[in-house]
Enzyme design. Sequence first.
Site, PDB file in Angstrom:
ATOM      1  N   ASP A 192     -20.964 -33.957  86.195  1.00 23.82           N
ATOM      2  CA  ASP A 192     -21.115 -33.432  87.562  1.00 23.82           C
ATOM      3  C   ASP A 192     -21.781 -32.059  87.510  1.00 23.82           C
ATOM      4  O   ASP A 192     -21.623 -31.325  86.541  1.00 23.82           O
ATOM      5  CB  ASP A 192     -19.727 -33.298  88.209  1.00 23.82           C
ATOM      6  CG  ASP A 192     -19.783 -33.459  89.716  1.00 23.82           C
ATOM      7  OD1 ASP A 192     -19.252 -34.453  90.233  1.00 23.82           O
ATOM      8  OD2 ASP A 192     -20.382 -32.584  90.400  1.00 23.82           O
ATOM      9  N   ASN A 193     -22.529 -31.730  88.570  1.00 22.23           N
ATOM     10  CA  ASN A 193     -23.096 -30.372  88.649  1.00 22.23           C
ATOM     11  C   ASN A 193     -22.323 -29.521  89.651  1.00 22.23           C
ATOM     12  O   ASN A 193     -22.721 -28.400  89.943  1.00 22.23           O
ATOM     13  CB  ASN A 193     -24.586 -30.404  89.001  1.00 22.23           C
ATOM     14  CG  ASN A 193     -24.829 -30.791  90.445  1.00 22.23           C
ATOM     15  OD1 ASN A 193     -23.920 -31.296  91.131  1.00 22.23           O
ATOM     16  ND2 ASN A 193     -26.032 -30.570  90.940  1.00 22.23           N
ATOM     17  N   THR A 209     -21.116 -30.636  95.341  1.00 21.53           N
ATOM     18  CA  THR A 209     -20.076 -30.863  96.356  1.00 21.53           C
ATOM     19  C   THR A 209     -18.740 -31.224  95.711  1.00 21.53           C
ATOM     20  O   THR A 209     -17.738 -31.311  96.415  1.00 21.53           O
ATOM     21  CB  THR A 209     -20.488 -31.995  97.330  1.00 21.53           C
ATOM     22  OG1 THR A 209     -20.884 -33.132  96.556  1.00 21.53           O
ATOM     23  CG2 THR A 209     -21.605 -31.563  98.231  1.00 21.53           C
ATOM     24  N   THR A 227     -32.147 -36.080  93.554  1.00 26.53           N
ATOM     25  CA  THR A 227     -30.900 -36.543  92.934  1.00 26.53           C
ATOM     26  C   THR A 227     -30.834 -38.059  92.954  1.00 26.53           C
ATOM     27  O   THR A 227     -30.520 -38.702  91.941  1.00 26.53           O
ATOM     28  CB  THR A 227     -29.683 -35.916  93.646  1.00 26.53           C
ATOM     29  OG1 THR A 227     -29.724 -34.506  93.430  1.00 26.53           O
ATOM     30  CG2 THR A 227     -28.373 -36.478  93.126  1.00 26.53           C
ATOM     31  N   GLY A 230     -32.854 -45.259  82.659  1.00 26.97           N
ATOM     32  CA  GLY A 230     -33.502 -45.093  81.348  1.00 26.97           C
ATOM     33  C   GLY A 230     -32.442 -45.057  80.251  1.00 26.97           C
ATOM     34  O   GLY A 230     -32.585 -45.684  79.191  1.00 26.97           O
ATOM     35  N   TYR A 256     -31.556 -38.853 102.447  1.00 24.09           N
ATOM     36  CA  TYR A 256     -30.445 -39.620 101.867  1.00 24.09           C
ATOM     37  C   TYR A 256     -30.753 -41.115 101.920  1.00 24.09           C
ATOM     38  O   TYR A 256     -30.715 -41.807 100.906  1.00 24.09           O
ATOM     39  CB  TYR A 256     -29.176 -39.300 102.659  1.00 24.09           C
ATOM     40  CG  TYR A 256     -27.911 -39.954 102.156  1.00 24.09           C
ATOM     41  CD1 TYR A 256     -27.296 -39.536 100.978  1.00 24.09           C
ATOM     42  CD2 TYR A 256     -27.303 -40.979 102.886  1.00 24.09           C
ATOM     43  CE1 TYR A 256     -26.112 -40.114 100.540  1.00 24.09           C
ATOM     44  CE2 TYR A 256     -26.121 -41.560 102.453  1.00 24.09           C
ATOM     45  CZ  TYR A 256     -25.527 -41.132 101.279  1.00 24.09           C
ATOM     46  OH  TYR A 256     -24.358 -41.715 100.850  1.00 24.09           O
TER      47      TYR A 256
HETATM   48  P1  NAD Z   1     -18.996 -36.219  97.055  1.00 22.67           P
HETATM   49  O1  NAD Z   1     -19.959 -35.252  97.642  1.00 22.67           O
HETATM   50  O2  NAD Z   1     -17.536 -35.872  97.107  1.00 22.67           O
HETATM   51  O3  NAD Z   1     -19.352 -36.554  95.549  1.00 22.67           O
HETATM   52  C1  NAD Z   1     -20.638 -36.514  95.021  1.00 22.67           C
HETATM   53  C2  NAD Z   1     -20.552 -35.869  93.648  1.00 22.67           C
HETATM   54  O4  NAD Z   1     -21.859 -35.843  93.056  1.00 22.67           O
HETATM   55  C3  NAD Z   1     -20.073 -34.418  93.702  1.00 22.67           C
HETATM   56  O5  NAD Z   1     -19.086 -34.206  92.743  1.00 22.67           O
HETATM   57  C4  NAD Z   1     -21.334 -33.615  93.419  1.00 22.67           C
HETATM   58  O6  NAD Z   1     -21.069 -32.343  92.864  1.00 22.67           O
HETATM   59  C5  NAD Z   1     -22.089 -34.551  92.508  1.00 22.67           C
HETATM   60  N1  NAD Z   1     -23.528 -34.307  92.476  1.00 22.67           N
HETATM   61  C6  NAD Z   1     -24.362 -34.128  93.532  1.00 22.67           C
HETATM   62  N2  NAD Z   1     -25.617 -33.944  93.119  1.00 22.67           N
HETATM   63  C7  NAD Z   1     -25.577 -33.992  91.751  1.00 22.67           C
HETATM   64  C8  NAD Z   1     -26.559 -33.854  90.739  1.00 22.67           C
HETATM   65  N3  NAD Z   1     -27.846 -33.625  91.035  1.00 22.67           N
HETATM   66  N4  NAD Z   1     -26.164 -33.971  89.442  1.00 22.67           N
HETATM   67  C9  NAD Z   1     -24.861 -34.190  89.119  1.00 22.67           C
HETATM   68  N5  NAD Z   1     -23.894 -34.324  90.043  1.00 22.67           N
HETATM   69  C10 NAD Z   1     -24.259 -34.220  91.343  1.00 22.67           C
HETATM   70  O7  NAD Z   1     -19.253 -37.614  97.796  1.00 22.67           O
HETATM   71  P2  NAD Z   1     -18.507 -39.008  97.654  1.00 22.67           P
HETATM   72  O8  NAD Z   1     -18.059 -39.388  99.004  1.00 22.67           O
HETATM   73  O9  NAD Z   1     -17.556 -38.981  96.538  1.00 22.67           O
HETATM   74  O10 NAD Z   1     -19.739 -39.956  97.296  1.00 22.67           O
HETATM   75  C11 NAD Z   1     -19.976 -40.451  95.978  1.00 22.67           C
HETATM   76  C12 NAD Z   1     -21.110 -41.461  96.003  1.00 22.67           C
HETATM   77  O11 NAD Z   1     -20.777 -42.548  96.881  1.00 22.67           O
HETATM   78  C13 NAD Z   1     -22.431 -40.892  96.507  1.00 22.67           C
HETATM   79  O12 NAD Z   1     -23.476 -41.422  95.730  1.00 22.67           O
HETATM   80  C14 NAD Z   1     -22.528 -41.398  97.924  1.00 22.67           C
HETATM   81  O13 NAD Z   1     -23.851 -41.540  98.340  1.00 22.67           O
HETATM   82  C15 NAD Z   1     -21.816 -42.742  97.823  1.00 22.67           C
HETATM   83  N6  NAD Z   1     -21.278 -43.151  99.138  1.00 22.67           N
HETATM   84  C16 NAD Z   1     -20.179 -42.548  99.677  1.00 22.67           C
HETATM   85  C17 NAD Z   1     -19.716 -42.960 100.921  1.00 22.67           C
HETATM   86  C18 NAD Z   1     -18.491 -42.344 101.556  1.00 22.67           C
HETATM   87  O14 NAD Z   1     -18.122 -42.726 102.677  1.00 22.67           O
HETATM   88  N7  NAD Z   1     -17.775 -41.457 100.916  1.00 22.67           N
HETATM   89  C19 NAD Z   1     -20.390 -43.952 101.623  1.00 22.67           C
HETATM   90  C20 NAD Z   1     -21.527 -44.514 101.062  1.00 22.67           C
HETATM   91  C21 NAD Z   1     -21.950 -44.133  99.802  1.00 22.67           C
END
Ligand code: NAD
Length: 314
Positions: free
Chosen positions: A34-35, A38, A93, A103, A146
Amino acid sequence: MIRKKVLVTGGAGFIGSHLCDRLLKDGNEVVCLDNYFTGQKQNIIHLINNPYFELIRHDVTMPFFIEVDEIYNLACPASPVHYQYNAIKTIKTSVMGAINMLGLAKRIRAKILQASTSEVYGDPQIHPQIESYWGHVNPIGERACYDEGKRAAETLFVNYHKQNNVKIKIIRIFNTYGPRMHPNDGRVVSNFIVQALQNKDITIYGEGMQTRSFQYIDDLVEGMIRMMASREEFTGPVNIGNPNEFTILELAEKVIKLTGSKSKIIKMPLPPDDPMQRQPDISLAGKELGWSPKIQMEEGLARTIEYFRETVLV
Ligand code: NAD
Ligand code: UDP
């Protein structure tokens, strides 16, 4: 017992942290990448002393090398507020993250699951949404960074599979909520609960007649695990969501009732391109994965309210 080594990108986020918990509970070794854009260390702090858990600070837009059996690619901000904060970074991202992880999967012959989204359907013109629907997305709108990023990621997954035989799995996640959502995340369930617990105004965007179908986190994690373990030829995409649909106004009323809050509902402008309705058709998940959601709104909301009571109000 053979321990699988599993990489979870975005593992310190809301969904990722619950997935790490489950994978460890199932006896796997987990590498969480993770980076912290969020995500928060707080979400995985309870795992730090587990010898089968490893935490790596890394950005998925940069290549990453490791040996694992399976990859769950979740890294990407998911809340509209956060993914619109730096739109270019969000696309990078999704797209560069997908390229780097695919890859990697190709080189080490790992199976890889993509966390795609109901947003690939955009503001849908068919209801409920079925996987064969191509969607209705504005490519230059506020949500495009997105939606189009996730759509391009699906295209990359499918083509790495066709051209390079990478073992892929694509799930389209519908609105999910639960403990560990960030209190300032900006998504509707966390916003309403935090507002209600603080007796602040509940902010409905528009008239509140737009709908969403909300799924509790534990149901999603079960769906992810089942998808990863599904027969090899089944690549998806498959919808994972709870078909119980509510208007945003109904959600606000439920949260006020369950928290016993004194909050009032106020109306604010509807953000551009905000989808009017959303409900998954989950027959494919039922057929292929034997999966259906088990936790309904009242119970899921009660658990989430409890979490925010313990974390936000202290
Ligand atoms: P979140 O924001 O809590 O988690 C996303 C995580 O990805 C965070 O920990 C963030 O720090 C990390 N991140 C972001 N950019 C990054 C990067 N460039 N490199 C490394 N880490 C990075 O959101 P979430 O709700 O836990 O969502 C997780 C995944 O599920 C996402 O891909 C999101 O698109 C997908 N998703 C979530 C929902 C929902 O309702 N929660 C719905 C559809 C899809
Ligand atoms: N929403 C709202 N008030 C808020 C936050 C969101 O009325 O404080 C609305 C938002 O306009 C959308 C719905 O709730 O119609 C779901 O928003 P969220 O950001 O949770 O997810 P998404 O729009 O990506 O489904």
